[in-house]
Design a protein around this motif. Structure first.
Motif: not given
Length: 780
Positions: A18, A20, A22, A73, A97-99, A101, A103, A128
């Motif tokens: 969680g 990462a 922004t 996430y 890691l893939e967010e 939004n 990123n 990003t």
């Protein structure tokens, strides 16, 4: 595959996935932020080849194709380990890691403390949603709020994802990048700038705000300028916040020829609006460089202010004003944001409703051209000859201009009722006169008259659409307009009015008839629509006795063939009985192509023809409407929806069909070539001072020679005098992170005695970093 839910492990892994990026640059630094709290009822999915738990050591291991998903996430790794004894969490083997939004953070190895305040990452890369990338060999934080990235590199190259084997277009490399969470800043230590894989500049250490910070005090991107009159200089701006709603920017530009140019801008946001004030100035070291203009003085400067405030959601007021020490200052120092001809000052109040609009303004205009004397025919004739062009005195002050118009909310006699109101009051210090040729004699025409002119106008109109048999459409309409004029004319050479207050009334009734024919085919539709219109009115009164300020332009073409009046403003109103006839054709294909054409003519049937009677400006001279049968007008609009668009319109003499006015424009896009062409023709109009035909063509083209390189050029050519008015050529490089262009232009569009304006223009832009421009004239 294993599914596992242990509260401590879930919370710890949730913290990892969680936290990462922004912000564009410090994405990876967020691994070390405060841990997230598990949402009530939230579930975590853990998939792995092998899951082990050591009861004695309290160590949990997920080994092989680890996938963790929580709240959108997603974490991928070859191995994830949590050690309860040391409170350390680690992930290794292609950590990704893939967010939610978008990123993406990739690392070779991640090791964090239980509270995620300490730890390190190796082999880090963060891409990003802002299309930026930060990479580092190692990122580490040992308590506190500072994260250190070692051997780091930053770029805004989005396409790097698709070509990892090629270097970015540009990159800023640094031995260390220090991210301060409390200060929200990044410091680049020992940086260098690489272009196309090669180091081109070694930079001093510098700091920039965290891109998530919208406002932060500090030095902004410098900009280089060069001019023959000013010399070389670099503008260095400093931005200072004065709180959450106020800030100020100070710019200092040392100029090698003229000295220190200073600009200061203050901005403030209030509860219901905002305003700003900007002042600029310079004490010129070499004022003789501007000997031929009003700029030949030591101190030069300007003050500009603007503001806008909401009274409520429907009403707002504001202002805009510019004051200068001399007329040429804004253009000489490239401070003008308009057309370099005038600097407006206005105070306004506007209101916007569902079916009405209100606008009230005071206007003043600062002329940005020096007075001049010319022997051209547009000079004032006797008794005004010899006075030259005193431009500021001829410019009117408007106090005020008020417009209110709307549509009645409801039907009246089953139709629509609309209304308009206008009040205009203005003053002029000097009569604005010019010379024109009429029947071989040079006579005076007046754009404006010395004195004060005030007019109030009120108009109400009604219309109703009626559908007749076999698709015919009838639109009856009627209206009334009344005007009251108050005049304080101090120039006896223009008009001799006995009354200072005059009135004018103009009622009208009319009928528009349309009969559209629709032809449907397998490829599209065609519509052929004959249109006929008749309007009955009494004669226009007081023609030539009243000033004409807002109805000086009468351009008769297909766009105003139908309608109550062809005048552009309130000062003139069309009278007499007139009929308008035409045919409109529209072709639409199902593939998106469209062709529209209109042709028609206007006929004066009875009464006095307003376009045959000259006012003090003679705005109707050579308008094509002065005879009982007007000139023929036609227009054509073509869009193939395949890269070609053509617009053509013209006015043709009603007896000989000779072209009186024409404009043809085309824009095309095919493969690597984008081009446009505009041809204009205006027949001579001696009554308006145009003693020769005017004909010119403007061409522009851009050719993408290579994948990212394009060559462009433009040409404006006078076909009558066989002379180039303006020409230019340039080359540019564009990709998703870098834009560079070099252009050269020559402009001969000034007065005949003015020298050719030759300019070289250079621009470079780095996305997310800033851009800079340099332009120079090759002649003093």
């Amino acid at each position: 595959m294993a599914r596992f839910s242990t509260r401590h492990l879930a919370l710890t892994l949730t913290c990892l996935v969680g936290l990462a990026a922004t912000a564009p640059i410090p994405a990876a630094a967020q691994f070390f932020d405060q841990p997230l709290q598990a949402e009530p009822g939230a579930k975590m999915l853990l998939e792995t080849d092998t899951l082990t738990y050591n009861v004695e050591t309290g160590e949990v291991n997920a080994i092989g194709n680890v996938f963790i998903e929580y709240n959108g996430y997603q974490l991928f790794a070859s191995r994830v380990r949590y050690d309860q004894a040391s409170n350390r969490l680690s992930a290794a083997g292609g950590v990704r890691l893939e967010e939610p939004n978008g990123n993406i953070v990739v690392a070779k190895e991640v090791e964090l403390s239980d509270d995620l305040r300490d730890g390190f990452l190796t082999g880090l890369r963060a891409d990003t949603i802002y299309r930026t990338r930060l990479a580092a060999n190692r990122a580490e934080r040992n308590g506190g709020s500072v994260t250190i990235f070692e051997d780091a590199a930053y770029t805004a190259c989005y396409s790097c994802r698709n070509r990892p084997d090629q270097p970015p277009t540009w990159v800023i490399k640094a031995r260390r990048v220090v991210y301060d969470e409390n200060e929200k800043s990044l410091r680049f230590e020992h940086p260098e700038f690489d272009l196309f894989g090669n180091t081109v500049a070694v930079l001093p250490s510098f700091s920039v705000p965290d891109p998530s910070v919208r406002r932060k005090s500090g030095v902004l991107t410098p900009t280089a300028i060069y001019s023959n009159l000013l010399g070389f200089g670099v503008r260095v701006p400093y931005f200072q916040t004065l709180g959450p709603s106020r800030d100020v920017t100070l710019g200092l530009t040392p100029l090698s020829r003229q000295g220190l140019f200073t600009d200061l801008e203050y901005r403030q946001r209030t509860a219901n609006g905002n305003f700003k004030v900007r002042g600029t100035g310079i004490y010129q070291l070499d004022p003789d460089a501007f000997d031929d203009s009003s700029g030949s003085r030591r101190f030069r400067g300007s003050v500009t202010t603007s503001g806008n405030f909401y009274l409520n959601p429907d009403w707002q007021w504001g202002w805009e004003s510019t004051i200068t020490t001399d007329r040429r200052y804004l253009s000489d120092y490239k401070q003008s944001t308009g057309d370099d001809l005038t600097a407006p000052t206005t105070l306004y109040l506007t209101g916007l409703g569902d079916r009405n609009i209100f606008d009230a303004r005071l206007w003043a205009f600062r002329i940005l051209q020096d007075d001049y004397v010319s022997e051209q025919v547009l000079n004032p004739p006797a008794p005004f000859s010899g006075v030259g062009q005193r431009l500021q005195g001829k410019q009117a002050y408007v106090h005020p201009a008020i417009d209110y118009e709307g549509v009645y909310d409801g039907s009246v006699l089953s139709g629509e009722l609309s209304y308009k109101f206008n009040i205009t009051s203005l003053s002029r210090q000097e009569t604005d006169a010019f010379g024109a040729m009429e029947d071989g004699t040079r006579i005076a025409r007046f754009r404006g008259v010395e004195g004060t002119f005030t007019r109030g106008s009120a108009e109400v109109s009604w219309r109703k659409r009626v559908f007749a048999p076999v698709g015919q459409v009838l639109t009856p309409f009627a209206g009334f307009r009344g005007d009251v004029f108050a005049l304080d004319n101090r120039d006896p050479n223009v008009t001799q009015l006995e009354d200072d207050v005059l009135g004018r009334a103009m009622p009208w009734v009319g009928l528009t008839y349309r009969w559209p024919w629709l032809i449907a085919s397998s490829w599209g539709t065609q519509t052929i629509e004959p249109i006929a219109e008749i309007i009955a009115r009494p004669n226009e009164t007081h023609i030539g006795d009243l000033p004409n300020e807002d109805a000086q332009s009468v351009v008769f073409d297909d766009t105003d063939l139908f309608g109550v009046t062809k005048f552009s403003g309130y000062d003139r109103v069309e009278g007499g009985v007139r009929a308008n006839l035409g045919v409109r054709y529209v072709l639409q294909t199902y593939s998106g192509g469209m062709l529209a054409a209109t042709i028609g003519q206007s006929y004066h049937l009875a009464g006095r023809n307003s376009y045959d009677v000259a006012d003090i400006m003679n705005s109707t001279g050579d308008s094509g409407l002065s005879s009982d049968e007007s000139d023929l007008v036609a227009g054509l609009y073509l869009d193939t929806n395949g890269g070609l668009a053509v617009t053509a319109k013209g006015r043709f003499d009603q007896q000989t069909l000779d072209v009186q006015r024409a404009e043809v424009g085309a824009a095309a896009r095919t493969g690597p070539v984008t081009s446009s062409a505009i041809y204009t023709f205006l027949a001579k109009q001696p009554e308006l001072g145009i003693i020769d035909d005017r004909e010119e063509i403007q061409l522009a083209a851009s050719v993408r020679a290579l994948d990212r390189i394009r060559v462009f050029g433009q040409l404006r050519y006078d076909l009558k005098d066989r002379d180039v008015i303006r020409e230019g050529v340039g080359v540019a490089y564009d990709d998703d992170s870098l834009s560079v262009s070099v252009a050269y232009s020559e402009d001969r569009g000034g007065l005949p005695e003015d020298p050719v304006d030759r300019t070289i223009f250079f621009r470079i832009g780095l996305r997310t970093i800033g851009d800079g421009t340099v332009s120079t004239g090759l002649d003093n």
